[in-house]
Design an enzyme around this catalytic site. Structure first.
Site, PDB file in Angstrom:
ATOM      1  N   GLY A 157      43.113 -73.235 -69.670  1.00  0.00           N
ATOM      2  CA  GLY A 157      43.172 -74.267 -68.499  1.00  0.00           C
ATOM      3  C   GLY A 157      43.510 -75.610 -69.408  1.00  0.00           C
ATOM      4  NE  ARG A 158      41.798 -79.783 -64.790  1.00  0.00           N
ATOM      5  CZ  ARG A 158      40.521 -79.724 -65.130  1.00  0.00           C
ATOM      6  NH1 ARG A 158      40.322 -81.191 -66.055  1.00  0.00           N
ATOM      7  NH2 ARG A 158      38.804 -79.762 -63.772  1.00  0.00           N
ATOM      8  CD  GLU A 173      43.508 -81.994 -69.654  1.00  0.00           C
ATOM      9  OE1 GLU A 173      43.552 -83.330 -69.448  1.00  0.00           O
ATOM     10  OE2 GLU A 173      44.924 -80.976 -68.906  1.00  0.00           O
ATOM     11  CB  CYS A 194      46.960 -70.796 -71.526  1.00  0.00           C
ATOM     12  SG  CYS A 194      47.562 -70.682 -69.405  1.00  0.00           S
ATOM     13  CG  HIS A 195      47.238 -75.458 -71.267  1.00  0.00           C
ATOM     14  ND1 HIS A 195      47.875 -74.851 -69.632  1.00  0.00           N
ATOM     15  CD2 HIS A 195      48.116 -76.402 -70.604  1.00  0.00           C
ATOM     16  CE1 HIS A 195      48.564 -75.071 -68.957  1.00  0.00           C
ATOM     17  NE2 HIS A 195      48.371 -76.096 -69.493  1.00  0.00           N
ATOM     18  CE1 TYR A 200      51.194 -72.040 -66.607  1.00  0.00           C
ATOM     19  CE2 TYR A 200      51.957 -74.220 -66.898  1.00  0.00           C
ATOM     20  CZ  TYR A 200      51.393 -73.675 -66.078  1.00  0.00           C
ATOM     21  OH  TYR A 200      52.254 -73.502 -64.651  1.00  0.00           O
TER      22      TYR A 200
END
Length: 186
Positions: free
Chosen positions: A85-86, A89, A115-116, A138
């Site tokens: 997800g975000r 970051e 993913c991320h 990802y």
């Protein structure tokens, strides 16, 4: 004593990528502990592909973090899950993150990254953890994998030593199957 698995995340975590491991860990009979920068109720998000070249994002479920990163004592955990997800970051900016994540690589404990999640791994100051290893993420994070010195693969899930990686939330059943094999083998 039941094994404990740490899940590192924060706001805007992809809902499936945190809930599936959380529930699967408990189903296995282990304790799942969710840690975030602050102990709080997290807001998850739902990512999907709806005809755009990238994913869309909608609000997801709320999820309480059990502890803050500053409270994590990594020696008390048998494995680590990093959802995407975000959240990755910005959680990678937390000063406690390198201490926590490094422990799992130093001790060769299982790490699941989806993913991320690779963005969290970029916060480590020891690139040799990844030099020459193979992992996936990802597809838009391919450069982050390669900047770690790792080899990017589209095979998912992918197991390289203690690191189990996956690209997207549909990979979670395979990722968790391989991750739990490593945990159970300890």
């Amino acid at each position: 004593m039941s094994k404990r698995i740490l899940i590192l995340t924060g706001d805007a975590v992809e809902a499936l990528e945190v809930y599936y491991p959380y529930l699967r860990i408990m189903e296995e009979g282990y304790e799942a502990v969710i840690a975030s920068p602050k102990r709080k109720v997290l807001r998850t998000v739902v990512h999907d592909f709806e005809g755009l070249d990238t994913y869309t994002e909608k609000p997801g479920y709320q999820l309480p973090a059990h502890i803050s990163f500053s409270e994590v004592i990594p020696e008390g955990y048998s494995g680590l899950i990093i959802p995407g997800g975000r959240a990755p970051e910005y959680i990678r900016l937390d000063k406690h993150l390198p201490r926590i994540v490094s422990h799992f690589f130093d001790m060769n404990k299982p790490v699941g990254a989806i993913c991320h999640a690779v963005l969290v791994l970029t916060a480590l100051n020891k690139k040799w953890y990844f030099e020459g290893r193979t992992m996936t993420a990802y597809p838009a994070c391919r450069f982050d994998v390669e900047n770690l010195g790792a080899i990017y693969t589209t095979i998912t899930p992918f197991v390289d030593g203690n690191l189990v990686s996956g690209q997207l939330w549909p990979d979670l059943p395979g990722l968790m199957r391989e991750f739990l094999k490593l945990v159970n083998a300890q």
